[in-house]
Scaffold this active site. Structure first.
Site, PDB file in Angstrom:
ATOM      1  N   ARG A 173       0.825  -1.208   0.000  1.00 43.48           N
ATOM      2  CA  ARG A 173       0.000   0.000   0.000  1.00 43.48           C
ATOM      3  C   ARG A 173       0.859   1.260   0.000  1.00 43.48           C
ATOM      4  O   ARG A 173       0.427   2.313  -0.436  1.00 43.48           O
ATOM      5  CB  ARG A 173      -0.877   0.053   1.268  1.00 43.48           C
ATOM      6  CG  ARG A 173      -2.051  -0.867   1.281  1.00 43.48           C
ATOM      7  CD  ARG A 173      -2.697  -0.905   2.666  1.00 43.48           C
ATOM      8  NE  ARG A 173      -3.195   0.376   3.150  1.00 43.48           N
ATOM      9  CZ  ARG A 173      -4.356   0.918   2.801  1.00 43.48           C
ATOM     10  NH1 ARG A 173      -5.142   0.284   1.947  1.00 43.48           N
ATOM     11  NH2 ARG A 173      -4.741   2.059   3.291  1.00 43.48           N
ATOM     12  N   ARG A 250      -9.100  -6.904  13.340  1.00 42.52           N
ATOM     13  CA  ARG A 250      -8.192  -6.245  14.250  1.00 42.52           C
ATOM     14  C   ARG A 250      -8.923  -5.026  14.806  1.00 42.52           C
ATOM     15  O   ARG A 250      -9.572  -4.305  14.047  1.00 42.52           O
ATOM     16  CB  ARG A 250      -6.931  -5.830  13.485  1.00 42.52           C
ATOM     17  CG  ARG A 250      -5.824  -5.326  14.388  1.00 42.52           C
ATOM     18  CD  ARG A 250      -5.231  -6.437  15.210  1.00 42.52           C
ATOM     19  NE  ARG A 250      -4.159  -5.914  16.051  1.00 42.52           N
ATOM     20  CZ  ARG A 250      -3.869  -6.380  17.257  1.00 42.52           C
ATOM     21  NH1 ARG A 250      -4.550  -7.389  17.770  1.00 42.52           N
ATOM     22  NH2 ARG A 250      -2.880  -5.863  17.942  1.00 42.52           N
ATOM     23  N   GLU A 301      -3.654   6.401  18.968  1.00 39.49           N
ATOM     24  CA  GLU A 301      -4.328   5.243  18.368  1.00 39.49           C
ATOM     25  C   GLU A 301      -3.615   3.967  18.829  1.00 39.49           C
ATOM     26  O   GLU A 301      -2.436   3.775  18.538  1.00 39.49           O
ATOM     27  CB  GLU A 301      -4.271   5.379  16.840  1.00 39.49           C
ATOM     28  CG  GLU A 301      -4.934   4.250  16.095  1.00 39.49           C
ATOM     29  CD  GLU A 301      -4.935   4.491  14.583  1.00 39.49           C
ATOM     30  OE1 GLU A 301      -5.085   5.645  14.140  1.00 39.49           O
ATOM     31  OE2 GLU A 301      -4.773   3.503  13.851  1.00 39.49           O
ATOM     32  N   TYR A 349      -9.918  -4.614   2.934  1.00 34.59           N
ATOM     33  CA  TYR A 349      -9.172  -3.429   3.353  1.00 34.59           C
ATOM     34  C   TYR A 349      -9.394  -2.391   2.251  1.00 34.59           C
ATOM     35  O   TYR A 349      -8.765  -2.463   1.209  1.00 34.59           O
ATOM     36  CB  TYR A 349      -7.704  -3.854   3.433  1.00 34.59           C
ATOM     37  CG  TYR A 349      -6.746  -2.945   4.173  1.00 34.59           C
ATOM     38  CD1 TYR A 349      -7.083  -1.664   4.559  1.00 34.59           C
ATOM     39  CD2 TYR A 349      -5.481  -3.402   4.477  1.00 34.59           C
ATOM     40  CE1 TYR A 349      -6.174  -0.872   5.233  1.00 34.59           C
ATOM     41  CE2 TYR A 349      -4.567  -2.622   5.155  1.00 34.59           C
ATOM     42  CZ  TYR A 349      -4.925  -1.348   5.526  1.00 34.59           C
ATOM     43  OH  TYR A 349      -4.021  -0.570   6.186  1.00 34.59           O
TER      44      TYR A 349
HETATM   45  N1  UDP Z   1       3.481   0.553   7.874  1.00 34.23           N
HETATM   46  C1  UDP Z   1       4.669   0.437   8.558  1.00 34.23           C
HETATM   47  N2  UDP Z   1       5.219   1.541   9.157  1.00 34.23           N
HETATM   48  C2  UDP Z   1       4.621   2.745   9.098  1.00 34.23           C
HETATM   49  C3  UDP Z   1       3.414   2.871   8.389  1.00 34.23           C
HETATM   50  C4  UDP Z   1       2.860   1.749   7.794  1.00 34.23           C
HETATM   51  O1  UDP Z   1       5.213  -0.651   8.651  1.00 34.23           O
HETATM   52  O2  UDP Z   1       5.158   3.708   9.666  1.00 34.23           O
HETATM   53  C5  UDP Z   1       2.919  -0.663   7.257  1.00 34.23           C
HETATM   54  C6  UDP Z   1       2.035  -1.433   8.220  1.00 34.23           C
HETATM   55  O3  UDP Z   1       2.222  -2.814   7.938  1.00 34.23           O
HETATM   56  C7  UDP Z   1       0.651  -1.016   7.837  1.00 34.23           C
HETATM   57  C8  UDP Z   1       0.797  -0.872   6.318  1.00 34.23           C
HETATM   58  O4  UDP Z   1       2.106  -0.346   6.154  1.00 34.23           O
HETATM   59  O5  UDP Z   1      -0.313  -1.973   8.187  1.00 34.23           O
HETATM   60  C9  UDP Z   1      -0.228   0.030   5.671  1.00 34.23           C
HETATM   61  O6  UDP Z   1      -0.150   1.307   6.251  1.00 34.23           O
HETATM   62  P1  UDP Z   1      -1.307   2.373   6.065  1.00 34.23           P
HETATM   63  O7  UDP Z   1      -0.804   3.689   6.572  1.00 34.23           O
HETATM   64  O8  UDP Z   1      -1.836   2.300   4.686  1.00 34.23           O
HETATM   65  O9  UDP Z   1      -2.386   1.819   7.104  1.00 34.23           O
HETATM   66  P2  UDP Z   1      -3.826   2.395   7.460  1.00 34.23           P
HETATM   67  O10 UDP Z   1      -3.709   3.891   7.443  1.00 34.23           O
HETATM   68  O11 UDP Z   1      -4.759   1.823   6.469  1.00 34.23           O
HETATM   69  O12 UDP Z   1      -4.042   1.867   8.835  1.00 34.23           O
END
Ligand code: UDP
Length: 370
Positions: A173, A250, A301, A349
């Protein structure tokens, strides 16, 4: 209680339900929207405090490549020029996200794309063949140093599982760029609706009957036979009374507080990527709107284990849960006049623009059926 007749009974007043209801009302259909929570907006809900829009269920930044979706949402809100550029905090050091030349410079002191590539190539050599899980995918994209500091702790906290047991797509992503560009998204269009997401959803629902605090799965008998089609945006296992077992999700917990200062962290989103810090993100809401208020609102969060009855945030798309979902989906397919939509019912997702697009597509599909 007497329940009038409706063409569409729509369960869920989030983005999917609101867009679908709006479209069907525009086509002259009678719609009733039921919402389990006390208020509309689903997980995009915002609430105003001290002139600041609080993202009640986590940061939501609208972004899309689809100009039709972008034009569509502009009918209900103006959008500001916010571009998401979060920072990662590891051991008190700050790193730019997503992974780009700024991150590589902060991590290794490299300055050119070639120097960064060389580092990553050397570190990714440990992954042989196609990445089989999130850990291998992350190392092969950005190398072990960044994996250890900015990905492993964060991801394992967020998902409550080792990275070696998580699907690779989750990390894909995020963009990886060999330019000095801190925009978290690759999308062509991006912004936050001015006045908040709740107002956007309320505008979509204008003139449509909405009943909040009604759990359709509990109140079903009351509504049976009183509608032509059911549009269901809730959890599919709940709809079928968990007859094959519960799908896993989750959970999240949000702690929101008002601080007597103008600017707490100087950025809307700060990720805490260490395993030992129990929260994953700190959101300072005013920065989504370039707010200048004398006070600020901040949300920590926390990822959380999920059990039945809790709010479900992220589907756990592992093989077992996918197979279970497919069993429910097969039952759903047999129900005439049942339309599933949104993150929960589809067990996906999803980003907001995908939800809007799928609601528009579902509404168009109805036009064909009519
Ligand atoms: N992720 C990470 N470090 C960060 C931000 C994101 O490892 O600082 C990884 C983590 O596995 C996460 C995924 O990237 O579940 C997707 O991040 P995103 O920000 O898209 O998550 P959302 O905002 O949908 O919770």
């Amino acid at each position: 209680m007497h329940v009038a007749s409706y063409d569409y009974l729509i369960v869920g007043a989030g983005l999917f339900g609101a867009v679908f209801a709006h479209e069907m009302k525009a086509r002259g259909k009678r719609c009733l929207v039921l919402e389990r929570r006390a208020a509309i907006g689903g997980n995009v809900r915002t609430e105003e405090r001290d002139g600041i829009q609080i993202h009640c269920y986590g940061a939501h930044i609208f972004h899309t490549n689809d100009r039709h979706v972008w034009a569509y949402v502009h009918r209900f809100a103006s959008f500001n020029q916010f571009v998401n550029s979060p920072l990662a905090n590891f051991g008190g050091m700050l790193y730019h996200l997503p992974f780009n030349m700024n991150t590589f410079r902060e991590m290794w002191g490299v300055r050119t794309p070639d120097e960064a590539r060389e580092r990553i190539m050397a570190q990714r050599a440990e992954v042989k063949g196609k990445p089989r899980n999130l850990e291998e995918q992350a190392i092969s994209l950005v190398g072990r140093d960044i994996y250890e500091k900015l990905i492993k702790g964060y991801t394992e906290k967020q998902w409550g599982r080792p990275c070696s047991e998580l699907p690779a797509f989750i990390i894909r992503r995020l963009p990886v760029r060999y330019t000095y560009d801190n925009n978290y998204f690759n999308a062509r269009y991006q912004g936050i609706p001015i006045g908040g997401y709740t107002r956007l959803v309320a505008r979509l629902l204008e003139g449509i009957e909405v009943r909040t605090g009604v759990d359709y799965n509990m109140a079903r008998a009351q509504y049976e036979g009183r509608f032509g089609h059911l549009v269901y945006a809730g959890a599919l296992d709940a709809y079928f009374g968990y007859r094959f077992g519960a799908l896993a999700y989750r959970g999240l917990r949000f702690e929101t507080e008002r601080l007597e200062m103008e600017n707490y962290q100087g950025v809307a989103v700060m990720n805490y990527t260490e395993a030992d810090i129990p929260y994953t993100r700190v959101i300072e809401h005013k920065h989504f709107e370039f707010g200048k208020q004398p006070v600020t609102w901040v949300t920590h969060e926390y990822p959380a284990e999920w059990k039945r009855g809790d709010e479900a945030y992220y589907p756990i798309n592992d093989a077992g849960n996918q197979a279970l979902y497919q069993k429910y989906a097969a039952l759903a397919a047999k129900e005439e006049n049942l339309i599933l939509g949104g993150r929960l019912a589809r067990y996906r997702y999803c980003d907001m623009d995908q939800v809007v697009a799928s609601a528009l597509a579902a509404a168009n599909e109805q036009k064909k059926v009519d």
